[in-house]
Enzyme design. Sequence first.
Site, PDB file in Angstrom:
ATOM      1  CG  HIS A   1      -0.357   9.932   0.372  1.00  0.00           C
ATOM      2  ND1 HIS A   1      -0.643  10.023   2.303  1.00  0.00           N
ATOM      3  CD2 HIS A   1      -1.289   9.749   0.064  1.00  0.00           C
ATOM      4  CE1 HIS A   1      -1.452   9.499   2.750  1.00  0.00           C
ATOM      5  NE2 HIS A   1      -2.129   8.970   0.879  1.00  0.00           N
TER       6      HIS A   1
ATOM      7  CG  HIS B   1      -1.951   1.480   1.237  1.00  0.00           C
ATOM      8  ND1 HIS B   1      -1.397   1.934   2.531  1.00  0.00           N
ATOM      9  CD2 HIS B   1      -2.753   1.847   0.259  1.00  0.00           C
ATOM     10  CE1 HIS B   1      -2.564   3.109   2.128  1.00  0.00           C
ATOM     11  NE2 HIS B   1      -2.811   2.744   1.496  1.00  0.00           N
TER      12      HIS B   1
END
Length: 573
Positions: free
Chosen positions: A170, A124
């Site tokens: 991100h 992830h």
Amino acid sequence: MSKQIYSVCFCFKRHFNLASAEAPASVKAIFDEYSENGVMYVDHFRRFLIEVQGEKTVTQEEAQAVMDTLREPIHLSLFHRRGIYLQAFFNYLFGELNPPLDPKLGVHHDMNAPLSHYFIYTGHNSYLTGNQLSSECSDVPIIRALHRGVRVIELDIWPNSTKDDIDVLHGRTLTTPVSFLRCLRSIKEHAFVSSEFPVIITLEDHLTHDLQAKAAEMISQTFEGMLFAPGPDGLSAFPTPESLKRKVMISTKPPKEYLKASESQDFGSHKRIEVFKKESSRKGYQTKRDDSKDDPDAEDDEEEEDDVQEAKLQLSAVPQYRGLIAIHAWKIKGGMNEKLRVDPDKDIVRFTQHNLLRVYPKGTRFNSSNYDPFIGWSHGAQMVAFNMQGYANALWLMHGMFKANGGCGYLKKPDFLLNTHDIFDPTTSASLPVKTTLKLSIFMGQGWRSDFEDTYFDLYSPPDFYTKVGIAGVAADTTTRKTKILEDNWIPTWDQVFEFPLRVPEIAVLRIQVHEYDMSEKDDFAGQTCLPISELRQGIRAVPLHSEKGERYPSVKLLMRFEFLSSTDIPVY
């Protein structure tokens, strides 16, 4: 016997005897049983390998070959002319030839079933080097994950600052970007270093149509013949890991037309395409949570609604980009205890028999921590995604689980999770019969004095070690036990026995941790490892320990014995 001296406040010195490693009483008893007048001959050694170590097919020649390898690095005084003495036998047990998992086993699961029949080693936010808010994005953690055997790499792709290229980062945080193309090239170079089985790149797409076309071009040109692309019509059936060896697949949110088409359908109609949608009123799968206050992985409904709206705006993909998407995965973020809830009519276990399910950490895990992976695995979820850049108990369990099947990153799901007639209910595991009982003996440990400074654990004395052992798996199997604390001893000999009844050994992991007791502060970490129960070798084994980051210590090992006390064997796939 040598001595070790510790200085205390420059006023006086403490002297401690340093014992050398020697076989504990239990090991001496076994040697006596399989030797004659203090000498173990090849016949004795072969019988030991068969009866204690469970190596039923070992031949006389193979037993002799092992004994011959023991002669080379060890002083000849440890050997009789035709056999070995106790110390040589002890050195063999603690040596590299005697690991807890069989290195010769390799990939042995059936790899010709559809992808939905496998647990897949899944990362992830694979590009992050640290926390989720301000760490650097890089291809280094991607490379590291691939070398460990991870098969699913996640990349969040965004327009760069000038809107003419693609970055990986991100989004809406302070993380520094890395080039999408650089990540793709690193994946290509390192994809099959540790495993030949397919790598799946999961894209969290935040691109404009123009940049989607550019992303498609980058992917196609980078991977060329390595790329498995089903075309605009998608997959009619999931391929097998065997058929996809050395192939790269792309997974992302489905195009907008799939999202619209799915809104009036239930799970039963989704045979090969998984749909990204955060909220659903479908019977049998409740995604709305009433327990968000109590659920550690619950997220705000407002955040989920924003994500759904964003997804609807962004899932209309250009044809060349859409044609690359091999897997459209249903994604569940957090709240697994509520979401992965068995329903008598349409339950998640049945869904995962024919569809891929990916579970990943909630967005509020800013420190890149993880969750209990067994909740997902026990419900058949194939992609239980973890932050690989951190280190803690949950990540150690993930690493331990995927040591099985040669470390190839794909584990065939147990038959009970694929049974279409009698659907497994993990919430009732306590009512299941015990299949086997693991009898575990912890004899001793050694190697810390070689790998650590004398004052690493305690400034004024040798360490006080103890070991914690336990099972991680379904709720009914999960437990932890602890040895006694042995004070002032670099080579602790516990010689203790524990038993662990197992109802679902197929998805259980043995976890082992050694700590150094500290009366005034938190106990010091002194090593860990996690081992899949399904491949644990019977017998007395040398168990290497690893650091908190998962790196193996050069010398630190435990000597342990594993026995399965049930007539029911652990299934072999």
